[in-house]
Enzyme design. Structure first.
Site, mmCIF file in Angstrom:
data_model
loop_
_atom_site.group_PDB
_atom_site.id
_atom_site.type_symbol
_atom_site.label_atom_id
_atom_site.label_comp_id
_atom_site.label_asym_id
_atom_site.label_seq_id
_atom_site.Cartn_x
_atom_site.Cartn_y
_atom_site.Cartn_z
ATOM 1 N N GLU A 147 3.225 67.634 57.653
ATOM 2 C CA GLU A 147 2.728 66.357 57.150
ATOM 3 C C GLU A 147 1.509 65.894 57.945
ATOM 4 O O GLU A 147 1.537 65.816 59.174
ATOM 5 C CB GLU A 147 3.811 65.273 57.209
ATOM 6 C CG GLU A 147 3.365 63.977 56.556
ATOM 7 C CD GLU A 147 4.471 62.961 56.386
ATOM 8 O OE1 GLU A 147 4.272 61.999 55.612
ATOM 9 O OE2 GLU A 147 5.532 63.127 57.014
ATOM 10 N N GLU A 153 0.364 58.012 64.635
ATOM 11 C CA GLU A 153 1.629 58.742 64.590
ATOM 12 C C GLU A 153 1.505 60.184 65.057
ATOM 13 O O GLU A 153 2.509 60.885 65.172
ATOM 14 C CB GLU A 153 2.216 58.659 63.176
ATOM 15 C CG GLU A 153 2.568 57.216 62.800
ATOM 16 C CD GLU A 153 3.185 57.094 61.424
ATOM 17 O OE1 GLU A 153 4.080 57.896 61.089
ATOM 18 O OE2 GLU A 153 2.784 56.171 60.672
ATOM 19 N N ASP A 180 0.335 62.740 52.062
ATOM 20 C CA ASP A 180 0.981 61.442 51.868
ATOM 21 C C ASP A 180 -0.097 60.410 51.584
ATOM 22 O O ASP A 180 -1.036 60.247 52.379
ATOM 23 C CB ASP A 180 1.760 61.101 53.146
ATOM 24 C CG ASP A 180 2.524 59.792 53.087
ATOM 25 O OD1 ASP A 180 1.943 58.785 52.655
ATOM 26 O OD2 ASP A 180 3.698 59.767 53.491
ATOM 27 N N THR A 181 0.009 59.701 50.469
ATOM 28 C CA THR A 181 -1.048 58.772 50.088
ATOM 29 C C THR A 181 -1.211 57.619 51.074
ATOM 30 O O THR A 181 -2.323 57.110 51.255
ATOM 31 C CB THR A 181 -0.806 58.202 48.672
ATOM 32 O OG1 THR A 181 0.481 57.552 48.629
ATOM 33 C CG2 THR A 181 -0.837 59.315 47.635
ATOM 34 N N PHE A 182 -0.127 57.203 51.729
ATOM 35 C CA PHE A 182 -0.231 56.139 52.734
ATOM 36 C C PHE A 182 -1.147 56.571 53.870
ATOM 37 O O PHE A 182 -2.066 55.846 54.272
ATOM 38 C CB PHE A 182 1.149 55.781 53.276
ATOM 39 C CG PHE A 182 1.114 54.907 54.503
ATOM 40 C CD1 PHE A 182 0.922 53.539 54.402
ATOM 41 C CD2 PHE A 182 1.258 55.462 55.776
ATOM 42 C CE1 PHE A 182 0.871 52.736 55.540
ATOM 43 C CE2 PHE A 182 1.215 54.666 56.917
ATOM 44 C CZ PHE A 182 1.009 53.294 56.801
ATOM 45 N N HIS A 183 -0.910 57.755 54.408
ATOM 46 C CA HIS A 183 -1.711 58.244 55.528
ATOM 47 C C HIS A 183 -3.127 58.611 55.092
ATOM 48 O O HIS A 183 -4.100 58.350 55.817
ATOM 49 C CB HIS A 183 -1.026 59.455 56.162
ATOM 50 C CG HIS A 183 0.317 59.151 56.732
ATOM 51 N ND1 HIS A 183 0.507 58.345 57.830
ATOM 52 C CD2 HIS A 183 1.562 59.536 56.347
ATOM 53 C CE1 HIS A 183 1.796 58.240 58.097
ATOM 54 N NE2 HIS A 183 2.456 58.954 57.206
ATOM 55 N N HIS A 206 3.916 63.103 49.211
ATOM 56 C CA HIS A 206 4.515 61.777 49.310
ATOM 57 C C HIS A 206 3.653 60.758 48.578
ATOM 58 O O HIS A 206 2.429 60.701 48.780
ATOM 59 C CB HIS A 206 4.597 61.328 50.772
ATOM 60 C CG HIS A 206 5.885 61.653 51.439
ATOM 61 N ND1 HIS A 206 6.047 61.564 52.817
ATOM 62 C CD2 HIS A 206 7.089 62.060 50.955
ATOM 63 C CE1 HIS A 206 7.293 61.909 53.132
ATOM 64 N NE2 HIS A 206 7.929 62.208 52.015
ATOM 65 N N ARG A 212 3.312 50.081 52.333
ATOM 66 C CA ARG A 212 4.662 50.673 52.394
ATOM 67 C C ARG A 212 5.646 50.048 51.405
ATOM 68 O O ARG A 212 6.836 50.358 51.447
ATOM 69 C CB ARG A 212 5.267 50.561 53.806
ATOM 70 C CG ARG A 212 4.555 51.366 54.875
ATOM 71 C CD ARG A 212 4.845 52.825 54.743
ATOM 72 N NE ARG A 212 4.579 53.549 55.986
ATOM 73 C CZ ARG A 212 4.613 54.873 56.098
ATOM 74 N NH1 ARG A 212 4.908 55.607 55.046
ATOM 75 N NH2 ARG A 212 4.375 55.458 57.240
ATOM 76 N N GLU A 241 8.120 57.269 48.873
ATOM 77 C CA GLU A 241 8.523 56.856 50.216
ATOM 78 C C GLU A 241 8.130 55.402 50.426
ATOM 79 O O GLU A 241 6.995 55.010 50.172
ATOM 80 C CB GLU A 241 7.841 57.742 51.264
ATOM 81 C CG GLU A 241 8.267 57.457 52.686
ATOM 82 C CD GLU A 241 7.561 58.360 53.684
ATOM 83 O OE1 GLU A 241 8.238 58.997 54.503
ATOM 84 O OE2 GLU A 241 6.307 58.427 53.634
#
Length: 294
Positions: A147, A153, A180-183, A206, A212, A241
């Site tokens: 990921e 993080e 992951d679209t958030f990151h 993700h 979030r 997520e």
């Protein structure tokens, strides 16, 4: 898309067997075909029972995790790296024993904010550890995906381009990327371009909003995300997520900085996410069909 999944942290902190089984039942009831668990310690859970319950509910299983600093395979300390490799080997076996298909997450470093830049030696240690873990995962029939997460993080892999360079260094054909679209919303100049750059090297995806919480309530441009996934012919799992301090356990709340309730009722959240993802996929398909007309 292969299966649409949901992270178990939408339902529970996952401290007990009963909590995990309840999360599986709720996921299936909301129409999901995959559930994602955090690291399953074999000494804490009956993996055979979880496997039977997943099969009965027609749920596929994925597991994601992050290493603690005491088990950081990107460390320069040989004993710390060995401890991390043992933890990864245990995780591969747990995914196999539960009948899972994927092990992902921050497998290449500790999950947390570093106070230093990554070192060449530490990176080399991580590459070697992931290469060996990939061999074990391949033998176990478990997909291995790394990921790509934001700068708070991990200090090692924050962009898709960094991830592609890393997996090339492993020399393994069994390591793919977990985007992951958030990151991506934090780190990528152009998330859609990053998806196209990665292409078939994406093994797991993700979907998460910038805050979030509820999909569509933040600033992620999901139209461009789904257009890009369609362009590369992405056919693997997509998992929703979302974290809220209402549900997520304290350890993850600290690691991911979940300081507030982004939602308080998880059933409407899960139902909305499934409808939202299916709608966006359908809209992307219709845009492609329209643009293809002479």
């Amino acid at each position: 898309m292969d299966r649409l999944g949901i992270h178990s942290f939408v339902w529970t902190g996952g401290q007990t067997q009963a909590m995990l089984e309840k999360a599986m039942e709720k996921s299936a009831a909301c129409g999901y075909k995959l559930i994602e668990f955090a690291y399953l310690r074999p000494e804490n859970f009956d993996l055979d029972a979880l496997a039977r319950r997943a099969a009965a509910l027609d749920l596929a299983v994925a597991v994601t995790m992050g290493l603690p600093f005491s088990h950081d395979v990107s460390s320069e300390d040989a004993e710390t790296v060995k401890a991390g490799e043992r933890m990864l080997a245990d995780a591969v076996r747990a995914v196999r024993d539960i009948g899972g298909r994927t092990l992902g997450g921050i497998l290449y470093s500790a999950h947390g904010k570093y106070a230093r830049m990554p070192t060449r030696k530490g990176r080399d240690n991580s590459v070697a550890a992931i290469a060996r873990t990939a061999d074990a995962a391949k033998a176990a029939g478990v997909g291995l995906v790394l990921e790509i997460v934001n700068r708070f993080e991990t200090n090692l892999l924050n962009t898709t381009a960094q991830g592609l360079a890393f997996i090339k260094e492993t020399g393994s054909d069994h390591v793919r990327l977990h985007l992951d679209t958030f990151h991506m919303n934090i780190e990528e100049a152009d998330p859609a371009a990053a998806i196209r750059l990665a292409g078939d090297r994406i093994g797991y995806f993700h979907i998460g909003e910038s805050n979030r919480g509820y999909l569509g309530d933040g600033v992620v441009d999901f139209d461009r995300i789904f257009d890009a996934l369609l362009d590369i012919g992405y056919g693997r799992d997509i998992t929703f997520e979302s974290f809220s301090s209402t549900v997520v356990d304290e350890g993850l709340s600290l690691a991911c900085a979940i300081w507030r309730d982004t939602w308080t009722d998880n059933v409407p959240l899960a139902e909305h996410a499934r409808r939202f993802i299916e709608l966006k996929m359908d809209e992307a398909g219709r845009r492609r069909a329209t643009n293809a007309r002479p």
